[in-house]
Design a protein around this motif. Structure first.
Motif, short mmCIF file in Angstrom:
data_model
loop_
_atom_site.label_atom_id
_atom_site.label_comp_id
_atom_site.label_asym_id
_atom_site.label_seq_id
_atom_site.Cartn_x
_atom_site.Cartn_y
_atom_site.Cartn_z
N PRO A 82 -8.19 -3.87 6.54
CA PRO A 82 -8.68 -2.81 5.33
C PRO A 82 -7.23 -3.21 4.35
O PRO A 82 -7.33 -2.77 3.05
N TYR A 83 -6.04 -2.89 4.19
CA TYR A 83 -4.98 -3.30 3.65
C TYR A 83 -5.65 -4.29 3.13
O TYR A 83 -5.39 -3.63 1.55
N ILE A 89 -9.45 -3.76 -3.98
CA ILE A 89 -10.02 -2.93 -4.81
C ILE A 89 -9.14 -2.13 -5.60
O ILE A 89 -9.37 -2.08 -7.12
N ASN A 90 -7.93 -1.42 -4.81
CA ASN A 90 -6.96 -1.14 -6.08
C ASN A 90 -6.27 -1.77 -7.22
O ASN A 90 -6.83 -1.04 -8.84
N THR A 91 -5.89 -2.08 -7.03
CA THR A 91 -5.38 -3.33 -8.20
C THR A 91 -6.56 -3.44 -9.68
O THR A 91 -6.50 -3.44 -10.46
N PHE A 92 -7.81 -4.31 -8.85
CA PHE A 92 -8.80 -4.82 -9.96
C PHE A 92 -9.02 -3.63 -10.30
O PHE A 92 -8.99 -3.64 -12.25
N ASN A 121 -0.51 -0.38 -2.88
CA ASN A 121 -0.45 0.26 -3.92
C ASN A 121 -2.07 1.41 -2.98
O ASN A 121 -2.07 1.83 -2.24
N GLY A 122 -1.44 2.61 -4.09
CA GLY A 122 -2.22 3.73 -3.57
C GLY A 122 -1.89 4.10 -1.96
O GLY A 122 -0.87 4.19 -1.63
N THR A 123 -2.73 4.47 -1.03
CA THR A 123 -2.30 4.53 -0.18
C THR A 123 -2.25 3.53 1.10
O THR A 123 -2.45 4.14 2.75
N MET A 278 -9.87 5.34 0.58
CA MET A 278 -11.46 5.16 -0.80
C MET A 278 -10.91 6.71 -2.01
O MET A 278 -11.43 6.24 -2.96
N HIS A 279 -10.43 7.70 -2.04
CA HIS A 279 -10.20 8.98 -2.38
C HIS A 279 -9.49 8.56 -3.60
O HIS A 279 -9.57 9.28 -4.44
#
Length: 341
Positions: A82-83, A89-92, A121-123, A278-279
């Motif tokens: 998942p990491y 996804i976050n970076t894109f 990045n993110g959570t 996802m949030h």
């Protein structure tokens, strides 16, 4: 007070649900100054809930005696996959939105790559931190493990509060891992030795949580795992112990009363990993286009917008959960199950 295995996981799901609802609330409310007090209070303990639960489960499953190799394989699937997926996804998405808005700079790219490859990045930072903690935990198992856990937990948990709070990526990882490990160990002892062997009631639990709140009101401390910033050792530790142990014990008692009837809470708890990952993606889609306008909102508008944003984020999680569980379980390191065939 003994519980069977089924009930045990019910109250842990309820606790996870409260934890993830608090995390989403903090992330939604942090953009609205009117909620500064609520955000500050939630930030003082919300992430710790998940470190304690992880340690609690390790304690409850101690007798299973999984080999170190099996632990590595299992946790690599459930944490590292998942990491990688959600980091991409976050970076894109971040690069795409900023490029469209014309704000993508070399400095932003450099910072994002640092987060992508090192700090998270993110959570997603939580996943690698928990992975490191569990590796350390299983490496220390042995003849005198409980003594070693207590000593390392106390020492490692305290050191980051007295270190320089700089933004060096490797030091951030070190500080957050040390503090997270301390609470993981606390959860381990809570799950293996304490919670099922003590007599607790709702009044005592509410007093415990109220004590945590009052300490927060009267003290100045910080528990920011993302930035690795930890200040105010004694009050921070007491707030986390009172608040997190109080929530877990409250859910334990609630489970005695209602069993598995809290279906929505159980659903949120079982899918807390997806919600956690996802949030921030949903939040990014709102903040980047409209975030600049928030500061100009009136107090009433801030309250309304913050609450609406929070509930929208929660509602959006339902189709996301079903989509990932049904069609893309590999995103969270799982295989498709018959329930979703």
């Amino acid at each position: 007070m003994e519980k069977d295995d089924k009930k045990r996981w019910d109250y842990l799901d309820y606790t996870r649900a409260i934890g993830i609802l608090l995390i989403v609330m903090q992330h939604a409310f942090q953009y609205f100054w009117v909620f500064d007090g609520i955000v500050s209070y939630i930030k003082s303990f919300h992430v710790t809930i998940f470190f304690v639960i992880s340690g609690y489960i390790a304690g409850a499953r101690y007798e299973e005696g999984l080999s170190f190799r099996k632990v590595i394989i299992n946790r690599s699937k459930s944490l590292l996959i998942p990491y990688i997926v959600f980091s991409c996804i976050n970076t894109f998405l971040k690069f795409t939105v900023l490029e469209i808005q014309g704000y993508l700079t070399k400095e932003i790219i450099r910072q994002e790559m640092t987060e992508f490859f090192i700090t998270g990045n993110g959570t997603v930072w939580f996943l690698t931190t928990l992975f490191l903690i569990e590796i350390i935990f299983y490496c220390l198992r042995g003849k005198y493990e409980n003594i070693i856990y207590i000593v390392t937990g106390i020492i490692w948990g305290g050191i980051p509060f007295f270190l320089s709070q700089n933004s060096d990526p490797l030091r951030i990882i070190l500080r957050r891992t040390m503090v997270g490990y301390a609470f993981f160990i606390g959860g381990y002892f809570l799950g293996r030795y304490i919670i099922q062997k003590i007599k607790i009631n709702f009044i005592a639990v509410i007093v415990l949580m109220g004590t945590g709140f009052m300490i927060w009101r009267k003290s100045s401390c910080e528990m920011n795992y993302f930035s690795g910033k930890f200040e105010g050792f004694i009050p921070a530790i007491l707030i986390n112990i009172c608040s997190v142990a109080g929530i877990l014990m409250f859910m334990y008692l609630l489970d005695d009363r209602v069993g598995s009837r809290l279906k929505l809470l159980s659903y949120i708890g079982r899918n807390s990993l997806i919600i956690m990952l996802m949030h921030p993606i949903f939040l990014m889609c709102y903040i980047y286009p409209f975030g600049g306008k928030i500061a100009g909102y009136s107090e009433g508008m801030q309250k309304a917008a913050g609450v609406i944003l929070y509930f929208v984020l929660i509602v959006l999680e339902i189709p996301a959960i079903e989509l990932i569980q049904r069609y893309f379980p590999f995103m969270i390191g799982k295989k498709r199950t018959k329930k979703y065939d």
